[in-house]
Scaffold this motif. Structure first.
Motif, PDB file in Angstrom:
ATOM      1  N   ALA A  46       0.828  -1.210   0.000  1.00 16.57           N
ATOM      2  CA  ALA A  46       0.000   0.000   0.000  1.00 16.57           C
ATOM      3  C   ALA A  46       0.859   1.255   0.000  1.00 16.57           C
ATOM      4  O   ALA A  46       0.536   2.240  -0.692  1.00 16.57           O
ATOM      5  CB  ALA A  46      -0.939  -0.010   1.199  1.00 16.57           C
ATOM      6  N   ASP A  47       1.945   1.259   0.755  1.00 15.13           N
ATOM      7  CA  ASP A  47       2.827   2.429   0.787  1.00 15.13           C
ATOM      8  C   ASP A  47       3.492   2.648  -0.568  1.00 15.13           C
ATOM      9  O   ASP A  47       3.650   3.790  -1.019  1.00 15.13           O
ATOM     10  CB  ASP A  47       3.891   2.264   1.867  1.00 15.13           C
ATOM     11  N   ILE A  48       3.884   1.554  -1.215  1.00 14.72           N
ATOM     12  CA  ILE A  48       4.487   1.682  -2.551  1.00 14.72           C
ATOM     13  C   ILE A  48       3.458   2.212  -3.539  1.00 14.72           C
ATOM     14  O   ILE A  48       3.759   3.076  -4.376  1.00 14.72           O
ATOM     15  CB  ILE A  48       5.048   0.335  -3.024  1.00 14.72           C
ATOM     16  N   ALA A  49       2.225   1.706  -3.451  1.00 15.99           N
ATOM     17  CA  ALA A  49       1.166   2.181  -4.355  1.00 15.99           C
ATOM     18  C   ALA A  49       0.937   3.671  -4.181  1.00 15.99           C
ATOM     19  O   ALA A  49       0.792   4.414  -5.171  1.00 15.99           O
ATOM     20  CB  ALA A  49      -0.124   1.408  -4.101  1.00 15.99           C
ATOM     21  N   ARG A  50       0.901   4.142  -2.935  1.00 10.70           N
ATOM     22  CA  ARG A  50       0.704   5.578  -2.700  1.00 10.70           C
ATOM     23  C   ARG A  50       1.877   6.379  -3.245  1.00 10.70           C
ATOM     24  O   ARG A  50       1.688   7.463  -3.824  1.00 10.70           O
ATOM     25  CB  ARG A  50       0.515   5.836  -1.207  1.00 10.70           C
ATOM     26  N   HIS A  51       3.085   5.850  -3.078  1.00 15.51           N
ATOM     27  CA  HIS A  51       4.247   6.557  -3.606  1.00 15.51           C
ATOM     28  C   HIS A  51       4.173   6.668  -5.125  1.00 15.51           C
ATOM     29  O   HIS A  51       4.394   7.750  -5.687  1.00 15.51           O
ATOM     30  CB  HIS A  51       5.533   5.831  -3.207  1.00 15.51           C
ATOM     31  N   ILE A  52       3.860   5.556  -5.799  1.00 12.39           N
ATOM     32  CA  ILE A  52       3.760   5.578  -7.257  1.00 12.39           C
ATOM     33  C   ILE A  52       2.677   6.554  -7.697  1.00 12.39           C
ATOM     34  O   ILE A  52       2.880   7.363  -8.615  1.00 12.39           O
ATOM     35  CB  ILE A  52       3.486   4.165  -7.803  1.00 12.39           C
ATOM     36  N   ALA A  53       1.516   6.499  -7.033  1.00  9.91           N
ATOM     37  CA  ALA A  53       0.413   7.396  -7.391  1.00  9.91           C
ATOM     38  C   ALA A  53       0.818   8.859  -7.217  1.00  9.91           C
ATOM     39  O   ALA A  53       0.419   9.722  -8.008  1.00  9.91           O
ATOM     40  CB  ALA A  53      -0.809   7.076  -6.551  1.00  9.91           C
ATOM     41  N   SER A  54       1.621   9.139  -6.199  1.00 12.66           N
ATOM     42  CA  SER A  54       2.053  10.525  -5.954  1.00 12.66           C
ATOM     43  C   SER A  54       3.004  11.031  -7.028  1.00 12.66           C
ATOM     44  O   SER A  54       3.169  12.246  -7.188  1.00 12.66           O
ATOM     45  CB  SER A  54       2.713  10.632  -4.578  1.00 12.66           C
ATOM     46  N   GLN A  55       3.633  10.112  -7.761  1.00 14.23           N
ATOM     47  CA  GLN A  55       4.556  10.491  -8.838  1.00 14.23           C
ATOM     48  C   GLN A  55       3.855  10.649 -10.179  1.00 14.23           C
ATOM     49  O   GLN A  55       4.460  11.122 -11.138  1.00 14.23           O
ATOM     50  CB  GLN A  55       5.654   9.429  -8.974  1.00 14.23           C
ATOM     51  N   ALA A  56       2.599  10.246 -10.246  1.00 12.06           N
ATOM     52  CA  ALA A  56       1.856  10.284 -11.507  1.00 12.06           C
ATOM     53  C   ALA A  56       1.438  11.708 -11.841  1.00 12.06           C
ATOM     54  O   ALA A  56       1.328  12.571 -10.954  1.00 12.06           O
ATOM     55  CB  ALA A  56       0.620   9.396 -11.406  1.00 12.06           C
ATOM     56  N   PRO A  57       1.194  11.993 -13.125  1.00 15.08           N
ATOM     57  CA  PRO A  57       0.669  13.317 -13.491  1.00 15.08           C
ATOM     58  C   PRO A  57      -0.589  13.635 -12.688  1.00 15.08           C
ATOM     59  O   PRO A  57      -1.501  12.814 -12.589  1.00 15.08           O
ATOM     60  CB  PRO A  57       0.369  13.164 -14.985  1.00 15.08           C
ATOM     61  N   LYS A  58      -0.646  14.823 -12.118  1.00 17.45           N
ATOM     62  CA  LYS A  58      -1.754  15.181 -11.228  1.00 17.45           C
ATOM     63  C   LYS A  58      -3.103  15.129 -11.926  1.00 17.45           C
ATOM     64  O   LYS A  58      -4.128  14.837 -11.287  1.00 17.45           O
ATOM     65  CB  LYS A  58      -1.510  16.562 -10.630  1.00 17.45           C
ATOM     66  N   GLU A  59      -3.115  15.387 -13.230  1.00 22.47           N
ATOM     67  CA  GLU A  59      -4.391  15.413 -13.944  1.00 22.47           C
ATOM     68  C   GLU A  59      -5.054  14.033 -13.996  1.00 22.47           C
ATOM     69  O   GLU A  59      -6.256  13.926 -14.259  1.00 22.47           O
ATOM     70  CB  GLU A  59      -4.212  15.960 -15.364  1.00 22.47           C
ATOM     71  N   LEU A  60      -4.303  12.972 -13.742  1.00 18.25           N
ATOM     72  CA  LEU A  60      -4.894  11.639 -13.727  1.00 18.25           C
ATOM     73  C   LEU A  60      -5.741  11.391 -12.485  1.00 18.25           C
ATOM     74  O   LEU A  60      -6.605  10.506 -12.481  1.00 18.25           O
ATOM     75  CB  LEU A  60      -3.807  10.566 -13.822  1.00 18.25           C
ATOM     76  N   GLY A  61      -5.463  12.117 -11.404  1.00 20.42           N
ATOM     77  CA  GLY A  61      -6.244  11.966 -10.186  1.00 20.42           C
ATOM     78  C   GLY A  61      -5.963  10.697  -9.406  1.00 20.42           C
ATOM     79  O   GLY A  61      -6.787  10.284  -8.590  1.00 20.42           O
ATOM     80  N   LEU A  62      -4.815  10.085  -9.623  1.00 18.16           N
ATOM     81  CA  LEU A  62      -4.511   8.813  -8.948  1.00 18.16           C
ATOM     82  C   LEU A  62      -4.238   8.983  -7.458  1.00 18.16           C
ATOM     83  O   LEU A  62      -4.435   8.045  -6.679  1.00 18.16           O
ATOM     84  CB  LEU A  62      -3.298   8.147  -9.610  1.00 18.16           C
ATOM     85  N   PHE A  63      -3.798  10.177  -7.061  1.00 14.29           N
ATOM     86  CA  PHE A  63      -3.390  10.417  -5.674  1.00 14.29           C
ATOM     87  C   PHE A  63      -4.191  11.588  -5.117  1.00 14.29           C
ATOM     88  O   PHE A  63      -3.740  12.723  -5.128  1.00 14.29           O
ATOM     89  CB  PHE A  63      -1.889  10.703  -5.615  1.00 14.29           C
ATOM     90  N   PRO A  64      -5.395  11.311  -4.623  1.00 19.44           N
ATOM     91  CA  PRO A  64      -6.225  12.405  -4.100  1.00 19.44           C
ATOM     92  C   PRO A  64      -5.544  13.083  -2.908  1.00 19.44           C
ATOM     93  O   PRO A  64      -4.928  12.431  -2.070  1.00 19.44           O
ATOM     94  CB  PRO A  64      -7.509  11.700  -3.654  1.00 19.44           C
ATOM     95  N   VAL A  65      -5.680  14.397  -2.839  1.00 22.07           N
ATOM     96  CA  VAL A  65      -5.078  15.146  -1.734  1.00 22.07           C
ATOM     97  C   VAL A  65      -6.123  15.679  -0.764  1.00 22.07           C
ATOM     98  O   VAL A  65      -5.805  15.932   0.402  1.00 22.07           O
ATOM     99  CB  VAL A  65      -4.206  16.304  -2.262  1.00 22.07           C
TER     100      VAL A  65
END
Length: 227
Positions: A67-86
């Motif tokens: 889960a921590d790795i998934a969050r890290h990867i999502a945080s590196q994705a382009p923000k417009e994809l919405g993978l890492f909600p803030v």
């Protein structure tokens, strides 16, 4: 395309698979390092918590816990994809959905597919598949009112964890998958058609070819990917 590093895992289609889905969808470069069974005793002391998967980042940092790795990867994705909600509520929702996919009973689908012998898996499925079906039906409460994804009109990182486990259920028991209802069928179809994910599904080692899963397991011996 940016790079996230090297994913270390066993040659199984299990806890590292959502990470690969995320990377492919987000167009983040990664490489795989597959750890053979005979390498594990030597490798184990070098990974966080003595468990895989691990992400070795380009800076040399070693990240553990799926889960921590998934969050890290999502945080590196382009923000417009919405993978890492803030936003707090959306971030908690993404975390909840991923954690549901990565804990019991849904994580039992990993060894049923990849680890137990085919005979043992079929015996264990009698009890475990109904448990998983009920868990998926309960998880459906976390779909939003609109949109095909848990993230709404577009997926957040939690969707990729849930896609992995529902894909395993579909491979193991099509009737059980169908019993989940149209919401889950639509979710599966839309996730499988995402750019990057669609290509990865076609390119990855296929079940039943003796190239994925523990020897003797269903993923090693049976064509679970067949439509």
């Amino acid at each position: 395309m940016a790079g996230v590093g090297e994913i270390w895992y066993f040659p199984l289609r299990a806890r590292a698979e959502p990470l690969r889905f995320l990377c492919r969808y987000a167009k983040l470069i990664f490489s795989d390092r597959f750890i053979a069974a005979e390498q594990w005793s030597e490798t184990k002391p070098t990974v966080p918590g003595g468990a895989l998967p691990m992400l070795l980042t380009p800076t040399g940092e070693r990240l553990g816990e799926t889960a921590d790795i998934a969050r890290h990867i999502a945080s590196q994705a382009p923000k417009e994809l919405g993978l890492f909600p803030v936003e707090e509520k959306a971030a908690a929702h993404a975390r909840l959905v991923f954690d549901l996919s990565n804990t019991r009973p849904l994580d039992l689908l990993n060894p049923l597919t990849n680890w137990f012998s085919a005979e043992d898996s079929r015996a264990k499925q009698v009890e475990m598949i109904p448990m998983c079906v009920e868990a998926f039906k309960a998880a459906a409460e976390h779909f939003p009112g609109e949109g095909p994804f848990f993230g709404g009109d577009s997926p957040h990182y939690g969707d990729f964890g849930m896609f992995h486990v529902v894909s395993l259920l579909r491979g193991l028991n099509r009737d059980a998958f169908a019993s989940l209802g149209p919401k889950w069928t639509t979710f599966y179809d839309r996730m499988a058609a995402l750019p990057g994910v669609k290509e990865y599904l076609a390119e990855r080692p296929q079940a039943g070819t003796g190239t994925v899963g523990r020897p003797g397991s269903l993923s090693f011996t049976e064509p679970l990917d067949s439509a």
